[in-house]
Design a protein around this motif. Structure first.
Motif, short mmCIF file in Angstrom:
data_model
loop_
_atom_site.label_atom_id
_atom_site.label_comp_id
_atom_site.label_asym_id
_atom_site.label_seq_id
_atom_site.Cartn_x
_atom_site.Cartn_y
_atom_site.Cartn_z
N LYS A 43 0.92 -1.26 0.18
CA LYS A 43 0.09 -0.01 0.11
C LYS A 43 0.83 1.19 0.00
O LYS A 43 0.26 2.51 0.01
CB LYS A 43 -1.06 0.10 1.22
CG LYS A 43 -1.81 -1.22 1.38
CD LYS A 43 -3.00 -1.09 0.22
CE LYS A 43 -3.85 -2.04 0.42
NZ LYS A 43 -4.74 -2.13 1.66
N ALA A 44 2.17 0.99 0.19
CA ALA A 44 2.84 2.35 0.22
C ALA A 44 3.05 3.25 -1.22
O ALA A 44 2.89 2.37 -2.30
CB ALA A 44 4.38 2.10 0.55
N THR A 45 2.85 4.38 -1.14
CA THR A 45 2.70 5.19 -2.39
C THR A 45 4.06 5.96 -3.01
O THR A 45 3.88 6.40 -4.08
CB THR A 45 1.52 6.13 -2.22
OG1 THR A 45 2.06 7.12 -1.04
CG2 THR A 45 0.02 5.61 -1.91
N CYS A 46 5.02 5.52 -2.16
CA CYS A 46 6.37 6.31 -2.48
C CYS A 46 7.44 5.40 -1.89
O CYS A 46 7.00 4.64 -0.99
CB CYS A 46 6.43 7.62 -2.27
SG CYS A 46 6.27 8.15 -0.71
N ASP A 47 8.59 5.70 -1.99
CA ASP A 47 9.57 5.22 -1.45
C ASP A 47 9.63 5.62 0.13
O ASP A 47 9.30 6.90 0.13
CB ASP A 47 10.82 5.59 -2.03
CG ASP A 47 11.25 4.83 -3.40
OD1 ASP A 47 10.59 3.55 -3.59
OD2 ASP A 47 12.05 5.20 -4.47
N LEU A 48 10.16 4.82 0.88
CA LEU A 48 10.21 5.16 2.19
C LEU A 48 11.67 5.57 2.71
O LEU A 48 12.48 5.51 1.91
CB LEU A 48 9.80 3.93 3.23
CG LEU A 48 8.29 3.87 3.48
CD1 LEU A 48 7.39 3.71 2.17
CD2 LEU A 48 7.85 2.68 4.44
N LEU A 49 11.80 6.43 3.78
CA LEU A 49 12.97 6.57 4.32
C LEU A 49 13.83 5.25 4.58
O LEU A 49 13.36 4.34 4.84
CB LEU A 49 13.08 7.40 5.55
CG LEU A 49 12.54 8.86 5.59
CD1 LEU A 49 12.48 9.29 6.94
CD2 LEU A 49 13.10 9.78 4.56
N PRO A 50 15.24 5.49 4.31
CA PRO A 50 16.12 4.22 4.58
C PRO A 50 15.85 3.80 6.37
O PRO A 50 15.97 5.16 6.99
CB PRO A 50 17.55 4.55 4.16
CG PRO A 50 17.58 6.19 4.08
CD PRO A 50 16.27 6.57 3.79
N MET A 51 16.07 2.71 6.55
CA MET A 51 16.05 2.45 7.95
C MET A 51 17.27 1.51 8.31
O MET A 51 17.42 0.41 7.49
CB MET A 51 14.58 1.70 8.25
CG MET A 51 13.55 2.69 8.07
SD MET A 51 11.88 1.86 8.58
CE MET A 51 11.78 0.60 7.36
#
Length: 385
Positions: free
Chosen positions: A125-133
């Motif tokens: 469901k993510a609509t864009c890249d997430l921050l690195p973790m």
């Protein structure tokens, strides 16, 4: 043979003192700000300070978020998003048990993509890249460091919402067994049972495949060997390392194989009665093993031979169920609903809730209301002598 499509998205670094590498590993992302997500127990243990010191030694600006608890809720994620909006991180560090790592992922979903965590309930469901973790587990339980799922509870209904997306995987997981030495005995017990349940459940799901089988089997061997040792001697660092690696491998198995009926039965106990997850899933697991063993005794035979090479398929199901009960008792955990002050009159509602759990759909023996009620009844109270 079950087909699969697997890509390991996480770099795993294992070793005593590995947390000291956090700063250098983080610096490669050139972050203007790193936000460390860790609960207050981690602060008291000193791990938060060690992580921050490594980050600052690398010349990085560090901020923190601590306002969450076990079984992170949508409200706690919202609080973390507000903190992130204030400090504007471009790298997140999840430091602690599964709650810290899941909360970190939950914050990342909403901070990076907007909306609320409810919008990410489900898969992809993510609509864009997430921050690195970066993940730094301090317990040996959930294996969240190896998964692209966050498990967040609705703050109002307490229903658990699995939120999964390939972009929610940690880029790096630092596995430092020294950090697990500070776990209180109860946490060691609960997380250890949780990890064992992951290894056992992933081995028999409908989505099992050659890769998950390898992860589950090796995880079970390491956990079944290490768990009694850490209960007997909490300072046994070699056993702690076995538990941490075993939990991680079991998490890798979950990523491709999913879980089963024991987790479906455990979640309503947590939601309705605040029973800790490790306690709930461990209590339900022996009965689920016996139910699934009616269909696949050979699978449990393979698993048991990881620790008892002479065990035949005809004895494996009962032997494994007995082992789990023995580990629960050794850990000082309950084996019946009666010990947890849950009345028989609750069983119908618990069974109904269990059928709404996603994990149950992967169980090799399909759950229905009769089977679910029978499973709860099987742990209602100790049999009369």
């Amino acid at each position: 043979m079950q087909p699969f499509d697997i890509q390991n998205r996480t770099r795993f670094i294992f070793g005593e003192g590995a947390i000291s590498r956090l700063g250098d590993l983080s610096a490669q992302y050139r972050p203007a700000c790193v936000m460390v997500v860790s609960d207050r127990g981690i602060m008291e243990a000193g791990h938060d300070a060690a992580a921050i010191a490594s980050l600052k030694a690398a010349g990085l600006r560090v901020e923190s978020f601590h306002d969450f608890a076990e079984n992170p809720t949508s409200a706690m994620v919202d609080a973390g998003v507000r903190r992130a909006a204030h400090v504007k991180p471009d790298l997140l560090v999840g430091l602690g048990g599964g709650s810290s790592m899941d909360c970190c992922k939950g914050i990342n979903f909403v901070y990076s993509c907007g909306g609320t965590i409810h919008d990410y309930h489900g898969v992809g469901k993510a609509t864009c890249d997430l921050l690195p973790m970066i993940a730094i587990p301090t317990t040996s339980g959930t294996g969240s460091e190896a998964q692209s799922f966050a498990l967040i509870s609705d703050a109002e209904t307490h229903a658990k919402m699995p939120c999964g997306d390939r972009r929610a995987a940690f880029q790096i997981a630092i596995l430092d067994p020294v950090l697990t030495l500070t776990q209180p005995p109860k946490v060691t017990a609960l997380t250890g049972i949780d990890a064992l349940s992951h290894a056992i459940e992933t081995y028999v799901t409908k989505r099992r495949n050659p890769m998950s089988i390898a992860y589950s089997r090796r995880a079970f061997g390491m956990l079944a060997s290490g768990f009694p040792r850490v209960l007997a001697d909490p300072t046994d660092l070699d056993a702690r390392g076995q538990m941490q690696l075993g939990a991680c491998l079991a998490g890798m198995a979950i990523e491709t194989s999913m879980l089963g009926a024991a987790h479906a039965m455990a979640n309503p106990l947590t939601a309705r009665h605040s029973i800790t997850h490790g306690q709930a899933v461990g209590m339900m697991l022996p009965s689920v093993i016996r139910m699934n063993g009616s269909l696949h005794p050979d699978w449990y035979g393979e698993l048991m031979r990881e620790i008892e090479p002479a065990t035949g398929d005809d004895k494996a199901v009962e032997r494994l169920a007995t082992c789990v009960t023995g580990w629960l008792r050794q850990a000082g955990l309950a084996t019946t609903l009666e010990e947890l002050s849950i009345a028989d009159t609750e069983i119908a509602a618990l069974a109904d809730d269990s059928l709404k759990q996603w994990t149950g759909t992967f169980n090799p023996v399909p759950l229905n209301i009769e089977r679910s009620c029978d499973l709860y009844r099987s742990v209602a109270r100790k049999p009369a002598v």
